[in-house]
Design an enzyme around this catalytic site. Sequence first.
Site, PDB file in Angstrom:
ATOM      1  N   LYS A  22       0.828  -1.209   0.000  1.00 23.16           N
ATOM      2  CA  LYS A  22       0.000   0.000   0.000  1.00 23.16           C
ATOM      3  C   LYS A  22       0.863   1.259   0.000  1.00 23.16           C
ATOM      4  CE  LYS A  22      -1.680   1.728   3.904  1.00 23.16           C
ATOM      5  NZ  LYS A  22      -1.818   3.164   4.233  1.00 23.16           N
ATOM      6  N   ASN A  23       1.831   1.329   0.908  1.00 21.38           N
ATOM      7  CA  ASN A  23       2.617   2.546   1.042  1.00 21.38           C
ATOM      8  C   ASN A  23       3.506   2.788  -0.178  1.00 21.38           C
ATOM      9  OD1 ASN A  23       1.483   3.132   3.514  1.00 21.38           O
ATOM     10  ND2 ASN A  23       3.099   2.130   4.689  1.00 21.38           N
ATOM     11  N   CYS A 118      -5.059   8.497   9.732  1.00 22.87           N
ATOM     12  CA  CYS A 118      -5.271   7.918  11.059  1.00 22.87           C
ATOM     13  C   CYS A 118      -4.822   8.877  12.167  1.00 22.87           C
ATOM     14  CB  CYS A 118      -4.486   6.618  11.192  1.00 22.87           C
ATOM     15  SG  CYS A 118      -5.168   5.252  10.247  1.00 22.87           S
ATOM     16  N   ARG A 123       2.283  14.262  12.560  1.00 19.97           N
ATOM     17  CA  ARG A 123       2.947  14.048  11.280  1.00 19.97           C
ATOM     18  C   ARG A 123       2.937  15.325  10.432  1.00 19.97           C
ATOM     19  NH1 ARG A 123       0.704   8.290   9.167  1.00 19.97           N
ATOM     20  NH2 ARG A 123      -1.297   9.047   9.911  1.00 19.97           N
ATOM     21  N   ASP A 308       4.727   0.312  11.961  1.00 20.73           N
ATOM     22  CA  ASP A 308       3.467  -0.249  11.475  1.00 20.73           C
ATOM     23  C   ASP A 308       3.264  -1.708  11.871  1.00 20.73           C
ATOM     24  OD1 ASP A 308       2.533   2.060  10.381  1.00 20.73           O
ATOM     25  OD2 ASP A 308       3.087   1.590   8.324  1.00 20.73           O
ATOM     26  N   ARG A 400      -8.420   0.177   4.626  1.00 21.36           N
ATOM     27  CA  ARG A 400      -7.441   1.101   4.059  1.00 21.36           C
ATOM     28  C   ARG A 400      -6.129   0.401   3.778  1.00 21.36           C
ATOM     29  NH1 ARG A 400      -5.705   4.733   7.639  1.00 21.36           N
ATOM     30  NH2 ARG A 400      -4.628   5.719   5.898  1.00 21.36           N
TER      31      ARG A 400
END
Length: 422
Positions: A22-23, A118, A123, A308, A400
């Site tokens: 995903k990232n 999230c 961030r 993560d 997600r």
Amino acid sequence: MDSIIVSGGTPLNGDIPIAGAKNAALALMPATLLSGAPLTLTNVPRLSDIKTMTALLESLGVEVTSMQGGKVQVLSSHAMTSTRADYEIVRKMRASNLVLGPLLARHHEAIVSLPGGCAIGARPMDIHIDALELMGAQIELRDGYLHAVAPGGLKGARVPLRFASVGATENVAMAATLAKGTTVIENAAREPEIVDLVRCLRAMGAQIEGEGTSTIEIQGVEALGAATHPVVTDRIELGTYMLAPVFCGGEVTCLGGTLDLVTSFVEKLDAAGVDVSESDRGLTVKLRGDRPRAVDVVTEPFPGFPTDLQAQMMAMLCLADGTSKLEERIFENRFMHAPELVRMGANIEVQGGQATVHGVARLKGAPVMATDLRASVSLILAGLAAEGETRVNRVYHLDRGYEHVEDKLSAVGARIERVQER
């Protein structure tokens, strides 16, 4: 909204296919903004975040064609209509900020809403802004939007990042491909997703060296062209499913997994008494004894232990023999899953960015609430080991970042189903 119900105690055996990252995909997709030629991505994960990025790019005038059920995407920005990324889309996902660098590089202007995502820490965007300003961008915050221009285009520069930010490294690397002169990113992030992006940019014609190290050098070129690029395997999904048989027994092979993606994670698994073996099919995982052993974990930028995977690791350590300490150094507010695990019988003490986990012999099923993406899956994993039924509410976070999690776990023997919340 949906819930996921898990009935624990069933050993898992078989294969779990691991999707594209995903990232990585969320950084690769905005790279299309750098060129009018088509960019074809394969092994794209089918996730809600990918849909959000698709919607954002389409709002800018990018043509996105999905094939093979969404696993292949062809993106073309030959006829863009806008350089404004609106709040209504950007607020849904932190990675939306990755359009800033490419828009500035090719179009010399961008208006980008401050992003959402999230609730695991602020961030901030200041690292991105400071870096792009060193390259000649003029950026002003007005009404929640970053108004950025680069009169005459971006210029190569020495860009020292005060923190090895993945997003800032990606934004600067993309921006520098079309900048005049040479850009050197110092203290660059080293994650596999960065390496994957650089390989894609190189396939498009960019001149880049140093990916996977803390110094990346980019020589700007006049234009980029077409390319086809496979998205790298998702190391976070890989690590998540590697933990599954540790909770409830059995032996699982994570198809497509490689040790180089999860080296620090595997080192902790080995210390906890978990066997991991690599083959040409993937990584096979099995617990050596009846319970994992306690280990201490500190999250760090790659190649350190991934933030993560911290929630999933905490869930496992709730069942470990002994006391473990976890320290979160990447994001604040990332222990919100701890109170939910306590509802299942875990013994966890949290003080600031540190958590102490006293292992217990068993967990008990309970209704719990997901607070973010990785917390969601940590509670599902805990449910695999718990006595009775665990109902995980608010699992929209899960979609997600995990592709059909209930189908993948059911296929190896888990008793898990998705239902409408009562």
